[in-house]
Design a protein around this motif. Sequence first.
Motif, PDB file in Angstrom:
ATOM      1  N   PHE A 192       0.857  -1.183   0.000  1.00  0.00           N
ATOM      2  CA  PHE A 192       0.000   0.000   0.000  1.00  0.00           C
ATOM      3  C   PHE A 192       0.891   1.231   0.000  1.00  0.00           C
ATOM      4  CE2 PHE A 192      -3.146  -3.053   1.233  1.00  0.00           C
ATOM      5  CZ  PHE A 192      -4.362  -2.518   0.802  1.00  0.00           C
ATOM      6  N   ALA A 193       0.710   2.087  -1.017  1.00  0.00           N
ATOM      7  CA  ALA A 193       1.473   3.325  -1.137  1.00  0.00           C
ATOM      8  C   ALA A 193       0.498   4.496  -1.064  1.00  0.00           C
ATOM      9  CB  ALA A 193       2.237   3.360  -2.452  1.00  0.00           C
ATOM     10  N   PRO A 194       0.691   5.427  -0.145  1.00  0.00           N
ATOM     11  CA  PRO A 194      -0.221   6.583  -0.082  1.00  0.00           C
ATOM     12  C   PRO A 194      -0.200   7.409  -1.363  1.00  0.00           C
ATOM     13  CG  PRO A 194       1.056   6.383   1.933  1.00  0.00           C
ATOM     14  CD  PRO A 194       1.651   5.417   0.959  1.00  0.00           C
ATOM     15  N   HIS A 195       0.987   7.547  -2.003  1.00  0.00           N
ATOM     16  CA  HIS A 195       1.129   8.336  -3.234  1.00  0.00           C
ATOM     17  C   HIS A 195       2.012   7.571  -4.215  1.00  0.00           C
ATOM     18  CE1 HIS A 195       0.896  11.118   0.283  1.00  0.00           C
ATOM     19  NE2 HIS A 195      -0.091  11.635  -0.444  1.00  0.00           N
ATOM     20  N   PRO A 196       1.939   7.897  -5.506  1.00  0.00           N
ATOM     21  CA  PRO A 196       2.893   7.320  -6.446  1.00  0.00           C
ATOM     22  C   PRO A 196       4.314   7.724  -6.055  1.00  0.00           C
ATOM     23  CG  PRO A 196       1.063   8.365  -7.614  1.00  0.00           C
ATOM     24  CD  PRO A 196       0.940   8.767  -6.180  1.00  0.00           C
ATOM     25  N   ASP A 197       5.182   6.784  -5.901  1.00  0.00           N
ATOM     26  CA  ASP A 197       6.607   6.850  -5.537  1.00  0.00           C
ATOM     27  C   ASP A 197       6.880   6.309  -4.143  1.00  0.00           C
ATOM     28  OD1 ASP A 197       6.241   8.935  -3.612  1.00  0.00           O
ATOM     29  OD2 ASP A 197       7.019  10.484  -4.939  1.00  0.00           O
ATOM     30  N   ASP A 198       5.873   6.300  -3.235  1.00  0.00           N
ATOM     31  CA  ASP A 198       6.104   5.814  -1.878  1.00  0.00           C
ATOM     32  C   ASP A 198       6.477   4.334  -1.860  1.00  0.00           C
ATOM     33  OD1 ASP A 198       5.593   8.271  -0.708  1.00  0.00           O
ATOM     34  OD2 ASP A 198       3.443   7.900  -0.541  1.00  0.00           O
ATOM     35  N   GLU A 199       5.919   3.564  -2.817  1.00  0.00           N
ATOM     36  CA  GLU A 199       6.225   2.132  -2.855  1.00  0.00           C
ATOM     37  C   GLU A 199       7.691   1.877  -3.170  1.00  0.00           C
ATOM     38  OE1 GLU A 199       4.801   3.088  -7.085  1.00  0.00           O
ATOM     39  OE2 GLU A 199       4.592   3.861  -5.048  1.00  0.00           O
ATOM     40  N   VAL A 200       8.324   2.770  -3.947  1.00  0.00           N
ATOM     41  CA  VAL A 200       9.736   2.591  -4.310  1.00  0.00           C
ATOM     42  C   VAL A 200      10.646   3.218  -3.262  1.00  0.00           C
ATOM     43  CG1 VAL A 200      11.516   3.151  -6.007  1.00  0.00           C
ATOM     44  CG2 VAL A 200       9.237   2.440  -6.756  1.00  0.00           C
ATOM     45  N   PHE A 201      10.368   4.473  -2.866  1.00  0.00           N
ATOM     46  CA  PHE A 201      11.205   5.133  -1.874  1.00  0.00           C
ATOM     47  C   PHE A 201      11.169   4.390  -0.540  1.00  0.00           C
ATOM     48  CE2 PHE A 201      10.417   9.401  -4.194  1.00  0.00           C
ATOM     49  CZ  PHE A 201      11.444   9.095  -5.088  1.00  0.00           C
ATOM     50  N   GLY A 202      10.012   3.818  -0.182  1.00  0.00           N
ATOM     51  CA  GLY A 202       9.882   3.149   1.106  1.00  0.00           C
ATOM     52  C   GLY A 202      10.414   1.737   1.136  1.00  0.00           C
ATOM     53  N   CYS A 203      10.163   0.954   0.084  1.00  0.00           N
ATOM     54  CA  CYS A 203      10.536  -0.466   0.152  1.00  0.00           C
ATOM     55  C   CYS A 203      11.012  -1.000  -1.201  1.00  0.00           C
ATOM     56  CB  CYS A 203       9.373  -1.307   0.671  1.00  0.00           C
ATOM     57  SG  CYS A 203       7.783  -0.994  -0.125  1.00  0.00           S
ATOM     58  N   GLY A 204      11.584  -0.141  -2.050  1.00  0.00           N
ATOM     59  CA  GLY A 204      12.033  -0.581  -3.375  1.00  0.00           C
ATOM     60  C   GLY A 204      13.111  -1.637  -3.333  1.00  0.00           C
ATOM     61  N   GLY A 205      14.010  -1.585  -2.345  1.00  0.00           N
ATOM     62  CA  GLY A 205      15.049  -2.603  -2.247  1.00  0.00           C
ATOM     63  C   GLY A 205      14.479  -3.973  -1.953  1.00  0.00           C
TER      64      GLY A 205
END
Length: 670
Positions: free
Chosen positions: A22-35
């Motif tokens: 679950f990402a609040p905004h587009p990009d949060d999914e990568v910045f938060g847990c992309g690794g």
Amino acid sequence: MEPDLIPYNASPSIPSSRVLVFAPHPDDEVFGCGGLLAAYQADRVPVDVVVVTSGEFGEHGRGGAAAREDESRAAAEKLGIGSVSFWREPDRGVQFNDRTVDAARVAIGESGADLVLAPSVYEVHPDHRAVAWIVVEAARRLVAEGSRLKVAMYELGAPLHRVDVLVDISRWAQAKRAAAECFKSQLALQDYDEQVFALNRYRAYTLGKEVKLAEAYRLLDGDALSQPVWIADPESDRQDRLCLASTRPDQEKVAVLIRSMGRPTLGRALASVALQTYPNLEIWVLNAKGPGHTDPGHRAGSFPLHYIDQGRPIPRTEAANVLLDAAQGDFAMFLDDDDWYAPDHVARLVNALRARPDAVASFSGVEFGELDGEQWRPEHRFDAPYDPGRLLFENYLPINAVLFRLALARGAQGCRFDGSLRIFEDWDFWLQLADRGDLLRVEGVSAYYSRNRAGGSNVFDEQPAQHASREQLYKKWFGRNSYQRYRQLLDYAKTLFRANALAQARQNESEAQSEELKSIVSARDLEIENLKTNVQGLREEIANLGRALAHGSEQIVALNAHVQAVTAAREREIADADKHVEGLKEIVAAREREIAEAGKHAEGLKEIVAAREREIADAGKNAEGLKEVVAARDEEIRVLRSRTAELEGGIVRRIRSFARRAMGAARRPN
């Protein structure tokens, strides 16, 4: 020590068979847990993403929602994410309520995920916090239905206060950076990628030199999800300090009334109210302890809190009436300062009363138990259907179970707490409500009643004071019961009488069956004794067979020894024969060499004969005088031919003789 506060060992990932982010905004999914998502891509673990808003608000959304969604799709392709869905909730306006919780619950169920990644409850951005609590509550409901789901909270705008897992993303740094570069609209405003990688670098602090980058996660299992109030303690305090208010829709106001003795558990009780999905609450806390009570402040999470302090100890009944007089709104409910609500408690009860305007109150199931540290140990569940007859002689509704219409406590004829009752004042209050209408049961537990070992009336204790208060309550209501209530009592007594008679009949039948069974058992005992005798005879036969088997085994051992000896002798004879054959083979080889030499000698003789014949032919051309020479030469040729024949015959005889001797030797036994 330090490892109790943060991991000192890196993890390659968080075990899962399928993941939903679950990402609040587009990009949060990568910045938060992309690794971590890159690690899942390498391990072929399916991943899906839900983007709750499209990030269209303000400067960050000036490129438009469609552009930001396209950036998320491009990043998803680089990380091998299966699907990206967009809820398109309002940016900076995500609401934590039953609608969004139900949507998350459906999304999790349809994905088949056993691990959900969501932002943490400690985030700065209001959408991040809202999404965190939406996911936690949706997961809590699924766990209550038997799911083995886990939630991992990731960090973005604020570091996690508590970290359970540090995932080593050193080898996935390039993959995460490549995905982050897809969000060009956001990187044009700020170097978010560098800031996120700085946080990842910091998270490697406890992991040794070989780990360059790490992502931090707080892991919530089924136990943690079943009591989200424990997750919320630090967050509710922070929201209280910062007064993070939220917009409230036009719904009935519910007053939560707390008679506080200043216990340390008051913070947990208030945190459970702060977590309610119902959006229109007001909290009233009354200091019943007197001097020394701490002011709880003016908010619990985003809900307003009113503190009443009269500077003196106040009895429970008086405290309850003071709160009833002070409260405002449509509905009211009580909560002791050592108990708590589940997040959907208020919403469930309000929905029930909305559906039945004629009902006076609604109540849910309550679990009674004891806290052992952070471990909840349930002992009993109050979750029975409403029975007005039973309520006359037993209080089976804990005080935090019931939501009632506040108007019923107003006016001279309103429901009040009886000051003459030292205990059971809540039972008396429920009876007053029951005189005015139905109480609706909402099936299932959504409140918790904690055993109080420090004082107070525990539900299963039967002390003299409780007995006296119960008698006082019975006397009060005996004279006030209406004809209808009297009929209810008679019907209840009749039901109990019939049930008792039926139970007695069944007991008599059981006793008769028991006697019959005793006879059967006696017969079976006799059969067992006979079987024991037979078994003893069989044991003796088995012993005899065992002895015979042992003797047979000895004979088999002796035969095996004899067979082994004979076999060894035959193997030695065969070995000797093999050696003799090898010797004969050598002799044959020598004879074959001799024959080859004789053959070469015969060829030489043939060449000599040919030479002589050529000489004779040449001599025939000469004078007749050479005839004598020719005759002489003929004689020589004759002699040579005779000698050659003799040699060939001798060779043949030798070969035949040798072959006969070899065959004879091979046929003779040793």
